[in-house]
Design a protein around this motif. Sequence first.
Motif, PDB file in Angstrom:
ATOM      1  N   HIS A 136       7.206  88.427 -13.858  1.00 49.66           N
ATOM      2  CA  HIS A 136       8.660  88.610 -13.845  1.00 49.66           C
ATOM      3  C   HIS A 136       9.286  88.233 -15.195  1.00 49.66           C
ATOM      4  N   PRO A 137       8.829  88.839 -16.285  1.00 50.00           N
ATOM      5  CA  PRO A 137       9.355  88.458 -17.605  1.00 50.00           C
ATOM      6  C   PRO A 137      10.833  88.770 -17.780  1.00 50.00           C
ATOM      7  N   GLU A 138      11.336  89.716 -16.995  1.00 54.91           N
ATOM      8  CA  GLU A 138      12.752  90.071 -17.099  1.00 54.91           C
ATOM      9  C   GLU A 138      13.645  89.077 -16.376  1.00 54.91           C
ATOM     10  N   ILE A 139      13.057  88.190 -15.580  1.00 55.86           N
ATOM     11  CA  ILE A 139      13.819  87.240 -14.771  1.00 55.86           C
ATOM     12  C   ILE A 139      13.774  85.834 -15.361  1.00 55.86           C
ATOM     13  N   LEU A 140      12.645  85.438 -15.918  1.00 45.94           N
ATOM     14  CA  LEU A 140      12.512  84.085 -16.463  1.00 45.94           C
ATOM     15  C   LEU A 140      13.052  84.023 -17.894  1.00 45.94           C
ATOM     16  N   THR A 141      13.974  83.114 -18.109  1.00 47.51           N
ATOM     17  CA  THR A 141      14.532  82.936 -19.459  1.00 47.51           C
ATOM     18  C   THR A 141      13.680  81.995 -20.295  1.00 47.51           C
TER      19      THR A 141
END
Length: 294
Positions: free
Chosen positions: A122-127
């Motif tokens: 989930h790279p688009e979700i974790l900052t």
Amino acid sequence: MTPTIPGFDQVRLPGADGVELAASVGGDPGASPVVLLHGFPQTRLMWRHVAVRLAREHHVICPDLRGYGASDKPAATGPDVYAKRTMAADVVALAAALGHERFALVGHDRGALVAFRAGLDHPEILTHLGILDIVPTLDMWRVLQGTSAAVGYHLFLMAQPPGLPELMIANSADAFFGSFLDAWGGDPAALPEEVRAAYLRASAAAVPSIVADYRASAGIDVTHDQADLDAGSQLAMPVTVVQQDWGARLGYDAAEVWRAWAPDLDHRLTRAGHFMAEEAPEEITSAIQDLLKR
């Protein structure tokens, strides 16, 4: 009475596949969110010092992982039930239930393996991603060899087929789980008796699911991590790793291991023991705060 994180609300939140997770939630719901995942043989209570500090500036969510603490403990009817991919989906779902489409994630031990998988899936979700005292699953199995592997005997025990590991551990639960609390800590005072007792109660009540979690790390988790390695996948967000100097003890360069997965890496060594969030909360809070500024 089980101790709780001071000033935090105790809630239940939806995870994946109908599982509900118990969580402690504190801070301003409108502030930037940080999810903290516990390790073994612990519960979300391990964040009691760090969470309170972070909640001064962030919305802090501390769940019990599925199979642990007061969270649901589904039967391991298939390899996916306790795959880190599934447990990472739990974390994404519970954050979404609180209105957070993106968030920072920090994990310790087993929770760090879940966080690592969440970072890949989930790279688009974790900052931001924080990791305490592990190396990734593939690297863990690679470096545990020869007599040095004795330190991880429990990994091999719980990797065995269902039946015998659960029976052996359940018949000596307090001695088994307590041995890790004794051996891995650097400061016994960091685990007061009421906290230690809470960990032992929670672990004794969760033997099948804890074993299933570890068994997944010798099976389906390896498959998932190997697929990412073969594909050249890396962690896209800023990553901070804080760990003991296991590399020196076991003969590998831990920072080099992590650089292969995390191009934007801050790797730190600590003199605290494995339960570093409880032994050195100011140091760990500072490391997380530095991460969140990147």
